[in-house]
Design a protein around this motif. Structure first.
Motif, PDB file in Angstrom:
ATOM      1  N   VAL A   1       0.705  -1.198  -0.160  1.00  0.00           N
ATOM      2  CA  VAL A   1       0.020  -0.009   0.068  1.00  0.00           C
ATOM      3  C   VAL A   1       0.712   1.155   0.001  1.00  0.00           C
ATOM      4  O   VAL A   1       1.729   1.405   0.777  1.00  0.00           O
ATOM      5  N   GLN A   2       0.619   2.252  -1.003  1.00  0.00           N
ATOM      6  CA  GLN A   2       1.122   3.411  -0.934  1.00  0.00           C
ATOM      7  C   GLN A   2       0.384   4.608  -0.798  1.00  0.00           C
ATOM      8  O   GLN A   2      -0.985   4.433  -1.157  1.00  0.00           O
ATOM      9  N   LEU A   3       0.747   5.497   0.083  1.00  0.00           N
ATOM     10  CA  LEU A   3       0.015   6.534   0.565  1.00  0.00           C
ATOM     11  C   LEU A   3       0.586   7.891   0.095  1.00  0.00           C
ATOM     12  O   LEU A   3       1.535   8.351   0.117  1.00  0.00           O
ATOM     13  N   GLN A   4      -0.415   8.769  -0.601  1.00  0.00           N
ATOM     14  CA  GLN A   4       0.148   9.938  -1.103  1.00  0.00           C
ATOM     15  C   GLN A   4      -0.558  11.070  -0.539  1.00  0.00           C
ATOM     16  O   GLN A   4      -1.982  11.194  -0.871  1.00  0.00           O
ATOM     17  N   ALA A   5      -0.127  11.927   0.093  1.00  0.00           N
ATOM     18  CA  ALA A   5      -0.792  13.059   0.896  1.00  0.00           C
ATOM     19  C   ALA A   5      -0.754  14.209   0.216  1.00  0.00           C
ATOM     20  O   ALA A   5       0.396  14.423  -0.422  1.00  0.00           O
ATOM     21  N   SER A   6      -1.736  15.215   0.185  1.00  0.00           N
ATOM     22  CA  SER A   6      -1.565  16.529  -0.259  1.00  0.00           C
ATOM     23  C   SER A   6      -2.466  17.367   0.326  1.00  0.00           C
ATOM     24  O   SER A   6      -3.406  17.030   1.099  1.00  0.00           O
ATOM     25  N   GLY A   7      -2.587  18.801  -0.098  1.00  0.00           N
ATOM     26  CA  GLY A   7      -3.251  19.871   0.481  1.00  0.00           C
ATOM     27  C   GLY A   7      -2.613  20.551   1.462  1.00  0.00           C
ATOM     28  O   GLY A   7      -3.382  21.575   2.147  1.00  0.00           O
ATOM     29  N   GLY A   8      -1.358  20.423   1.973  1.00  0.00           N
ATOM     30  CA  GLY A   8      -1.027  21.384   2.988  1.00  0.00           C
ATOM     31  C   GLY A   8      -0.735  22.626   2.518  1.00  0.00           C
ATOM     32  O   GLY A   8      -0.748  22.904   1.219  1.00  0.00           O
ATOM     33  N   GLY A   9      -0.173  23.512   3.414  1.00  0.00           N
ATOM     34  CA  GLY A   9       0.163  24.891   2.950  1.00  0.00           C
ATOM     35  C   GLY A   9       0.270  25.957   3.974  1.00  0.00           C
ATOM     36  O   GLY A   9       0.190  25.548   5.277  1.00  0.00           O
ATOM     37  N   LEU A  10       0.278  27.151   3.779  1.00  0.00           N
ATOM     38  CA  LEU A  10       0.274  28.368   4.740  1.00  0.00           C
ATOM     39  C   LEU A  10      -0.953  28.948   4.813  1.00  0.00           C
ATOM     40  O   LEU A  10      -1.682  29.158   3.810  1.00  0.00           O
ATOM     41  N   VAL A  11      -1.636  29.058   6.086  1.00  0.00           N
ATOM     42  CA  VAL A  11      -3.040  29.661   6.089  1.00  0.00           C
ATOM     43  C   VAL A  11      -2.788  30.675   7.286  1.00  0.00           C
ATOM     44  O   VAL A  11      -2.183  30.459   8.309  1.00  0.00           O
ATOM     45  N   GLN A  12      -3.769  31.628   7.483  1.00  0.00           N
ATOM     46  CA  GLN A  12      -3.688  32.558   8.608  1.00  0.00           C
ATOM     47  C   GLN A  12      -4.857  31.849   9.661  1.00  0.00           C
ATOM     48  O   GLN A  12      -5.542  30.960   9.266  1.00  0.00           O
ATOM     49  N   ALA A  13      -4.466  32.184  11.018  1.00  0.00           N
ATOM     50  CA  ALA A  13      -5.233  31.685  11.928  1.00  0.00           C
ATOM     51  C   ALA A  13      -6.799  31.987  11.577  1.00  0.00           C
ATOM     52  O   ALA A  13      -7.179  32.990  10.967  1.00  0.00           O
ATOM     53  N   GLY A  14      -7.389  31.025  11.950  1.00  0.00           N
ATOM     54  CA  GLY A  14      -9.040  31.058  11.623  1.00  0.00           C
ATOM     55  C   GLY A  14      -9.277  30.401  10.074  1.00  0.00           C
ATOM     56  O   GLY A  14     -10.480  30.382   9.913  1.00  0.00           O
ATOM     57  N   GLY A  15      -8.266  30.191   9.502  1.00  0.00           N
ATOM     58  CA  GLY A  15      -8.753  29.726   8.094  1.00  0.00           C
ATOM     59  C   GLY A  15      -9.005  28.426   8.084  1.00  0.00           C
ATOM     60  O   GLY A  15      -8.805  27.575   9.166  1.00  0.00           O
ATOM     61  N   SER A  16      -8.739  27.871   6.847  1.00  0.00           N
ATOM     62  CA  SER A  16      -9.468  26.378   6.532  1.00  0.00           C
ATOM     63  C   SER A  16      -8.204  25.666   5.545  1.00  0.00           C
ATOM     64  O   SER A  16      -7.753  26.466   4.556  1.00  0.00           O
ATOM     65  N   LEU A  17      -8.035  24.461   5.785  1.00  0.00           N
ATOM     66  CA  LEU A  17      -7.408  23.652   4.674  1.00  0.00           C
ATOM     67  C   LEU A  17      -7.812  22.360   4.556  1.00  0.00           C
ATOM     68  O   LEU A  17      -8.638  21.781   5.654  1.00  0.00           O
ATOM     69  N   ARG A  18      -7.850  21.568   3.505  1.00  0.00           N
ATOM     70  CA  ARG A  18      -8.393  20.419   3.466  1.00  0.00           C
ATOM     71  C   ARG A  18      -7.221  19.257   2.981  1.00  0.00           C
ATOM     72  O   ARG A  18      -6.488  19.624   1.816  1.00  0.00           O
ATOM     73  N   LEU A  19      -6.876  18.468   3.709  1.00  0.00           N
ATOM     74  CA  LEU A  19      -5.780  17.356   3.379  1.00  0.00           C
ATOM     75  C   LEU A  19      -6.573  16.284   2.619  1.00  0.00           C
ATOM     76  O   LEU A  19      -7.522  15.801   3.037  1.00  0.00           O
ATOM     77  N   SER A  20      -5.771  15.689   1.563  1.00  0.00           N
ATOM     78  CA  SER A  20      -6.245  14.536   0.967  1.00  0.00           C
ATOM     79  C   SER A  20      -5.094  13.331   1.127  1.00  0.00           C
ATOM     80  O   SER A  20      -4.107  13.662   1.150  1.00  0.00           O
ATOM     81  N   CYS A  21      -5.492  12.088   1.085  1.00  0.00           N
ATOM     82  CA  CYS A  21      -4.649  11.074   1.108  1.00  0.00           C
ATOM     83  C   CYS A  21      -5.105  10.013   0.202  1.00  0.00           C
ATOM     84  O   CYS A  21      -6.293   9.479   0.398  1.00  0.00           O
TER      85      CYS A  21
END
Length: 114
Positions: A1-21
């Motif tokens: 099984v190989q796992l590929q993650a994505s979706g990180g980054g820089l965001v200001q406090a209070g903001g949102s991000l969505r990670l995918s794997c």
């Protein structure tokens, strides 16, 4: 099984991000999928996990802000992160369990500025 993650980054406090794997290879019978994180100088900690049946568990520090979800047919797991705080800054790792084997993806950096 190989796992590929994505979706990180820089965001200001209070903001949102969505990670995918996305899992590839022998994704059948993957029971548990989840997200862990490791901040500088700290141990890796569990953030959220989800079973193939849909049961979820969250770290107290992210309850009410983060939501984990899975698409079992695609072998993917997501982490919706809302109301981000500077203390959420870390490298986030995707994890999967199949039988007695544990698999890790490469980390994705999440940085929350104040």
């Amino acid at each position: 099984v190989q796992l590929q993650a994505s979706g990180g980054g820089l965001v200001q406090a209070g903001g949102s991000l969505r990670l995918s794997c996305a899992a590839s290879g022998s994704i059948f019978s993957i029971n548990l999928m989840g997200w862990y994180r490791q901040a500088p100088g700290k141990q890796r900690e569990s953030v959220a996990v989800a079973t193939i049946g849909g049961r979820t568990n969250y770290a107290d520090s992210v309850k009410g802000r983060f939501t984990i979800s899975r698409d079992n047919a695609k072998g993917t797991v997501y982490l919706q992160m809302n109301s981000l705080k500077p203390e959420d800054t870390a490298v986030y790792y995707c994890n999967a369990w199949r039988a007695t084997e544990s698999y890790w993806g490469q980390g994705t950096q999440v940085t929350v500025s104040s």
